[in-house]
Write an enzyme that holds these catalytic residues in place. Structure first.
Site, PDB file in Angstrom:
ATOM      1  N   ASP A 176       0.836  -1.207   0.000  1.00 15.32           N
ATOM      2  CA  ASP A 176       0.000   0.000   0.000  1.00 15.32           C
ATOM      3  C   ASP A 176       0.871   1.256   0.000  1.00 15.32           C
ATOM      4  O   ASP A 176       1.981   1.250   0.530  1.00 15.32           O
ATOM      5  CB  ASP A 176      -0.901  -0.042   1.253  1.00 15.32           C
ATOM      6  CG  ASP A 176      -2.087   0.899   1.126  1.00 15.32           C
ATOM      7  OD1 ASP A 176      -2.306   1.466   0.033  1.00 15.32           O
ATOM      8  OD2 ASP A 176      -2.791   1.069   2.132  1.00 15.32           O
ATOM      9  N   ASN A 198     -10.601  -2.406  -6.178  1.00 19.61           N
ATOM     10  CA  ASN A 198      -9.794  -1.588  -7.104  1.00 19.61           C
ATOM     11  C   ASN A 198     -10.451  -1.435  -8.480  1.00 19.61           C
ATOM     12  O   ASN A 198     -10.117  -0.524  -9.227  1.00 19.61           O
ATOM     13  CB  ASN A 198      -8.381  -2.157  -7.279  1.00 19.61           C
ATOM     14  CG  ASN A 198      -7.503  -2.000  -6.058  1.00 19.61           C
ATOM     15  OD1 ASN A 198      -6.583  -2.779  -5.814  1.00 19.61           O
ATOM     16  ND2 ASN A 198      -7.763  -0.982  -5.254  1.00 19.61           N
TER      17      ASN A 198
END
Ligand code: FPP
Length: 271
Positions: free
Chosen positions: A16, A64
């Site tokens: 991340d 996503n």
């Protein structure tokens, strides 16, 4: 000191912070993803050198898909290119490549590349690299239940067969052992729908470092932290006489500095 006999067999990582890394440098988000691939390459080959058996990287979540279309297509392009370029490294290092997730949702050219790399690396035994793509932990469990219900209807399984071992066979991870260590970069302290079933007893490690900056040293720090943990799996200390408990004085170990010196030479390549 890193104890080579107490390394996690399976490490899972939520990579991340690519976007924030780029924003800090006034660069487009894609620059963060590109740099993130350099971290992927470094952590994959380093894990292999350390003797870690499985490495799962969360590369694209179900959520996503809701990102802006240009970012999704750039990520898909990077993924396809990564697989094409890394096949050689995977073969040289005897790394088997696998995926978990609803990969049928990926563009057909990426899917073809995945199938081809999976097939070519199928017999490699030294390490398994697992990319979580179009992956969500809840979706994985729902998919598992759906498949079980189908097999129940076809009378291939019966209710009395159902236990944790049987259930886990229907997950995408199937025979892959659960992760021993899960790392999340970028300072977020969440699981974010990653390996919900498999992380039940996993040691969790969170670091503020953004993924594009996460390199060998950061990985070793996570491993060191892991080695200081006591893994009890619901038992009491006296019942667990093995890894996780800090090493006794004089037991074998390799200093982090030494490991890094020995492993110098991982070249940087621009994506
Ligand atoms: C999180 O950063 C990262 C991703 C959503 C994708 C991870 C992808 C890569 C490292 C590159 C492609 C991977 C492979 C294996 C080819 P973010 O965009 O959520 O960052 P932010 O939270 O700072 O916005």
């Amino acid at each position: 000191m890193i104890d080579p006999h107490n390394l996690p067999k399976h490490v899972a990582i939520i990579m991340d912070g690519n976007g924030r890394w780029a924003a800090q440098k006034n660069l487009p988000r894609i620059a963060g993803h590109r740099r993130g691939i350099q971290s992927v390459r470094e952590i994959v080959t380093f894990s292999r050198k350390l003797g870690i058996e499985a490495l799962t990287l969360f590369a694209f979540s179900n959520e996503n898909w809701n990102r802006p279309a240009p970012e999704i297509s750039q990520l898909m392009m990077l993924l396809e290119r990564y697989l094409k370029q890394e096949l050689k490294t995977m073969m040289e290092n005897e790394i088997r490549f696998r995926t978990i997730g609803q990969i049928e949702r990926l563009p057909s050219s990426v899917l073809r590349m995945i199938r081809s790399v999976e097939e070519k690396t199928e017999k490699n035994k030294r390490m398994t690299l697992i990319l979580a793509l179009s992956y969500g932990g809840r979706a994985e469990m729902v998919d598992a239940v759906r498949r079980m219900m189908e097999e129940f209807q076809e009378e291939k399984i019966s209710i009395k067969d159902l236990d944790e071992t049987l259930f886990s066979r229907y997950l995408y991870t199937q025979e892959i052992p659960d992760p021993d260590l899960m790392i999340r970069t970028s300072g977020e302290v969440r699981i974010s729908n990653f390996l919900l079933w498999q992380l039940a007893y996993t040691e969790l490690y969170f670091t503020k470092t953004f993924w594009p900056d996460f390199r060998r040293k950061d990985f070793l720090l996570a491993l060191l932290d892991y080695q200081g943990r006591e893994r009890r799996f619901g038992l009491v200390t006296e019942q667990v006489s093995h890894p996780g408990i800090p090493r006794k004085e004089g037991s074998p170990g390799t200093s982090v500095k030494r490991l890094l010196e020995d492993l110098q030479g991982g070249e940087e390549r621009e994506f």
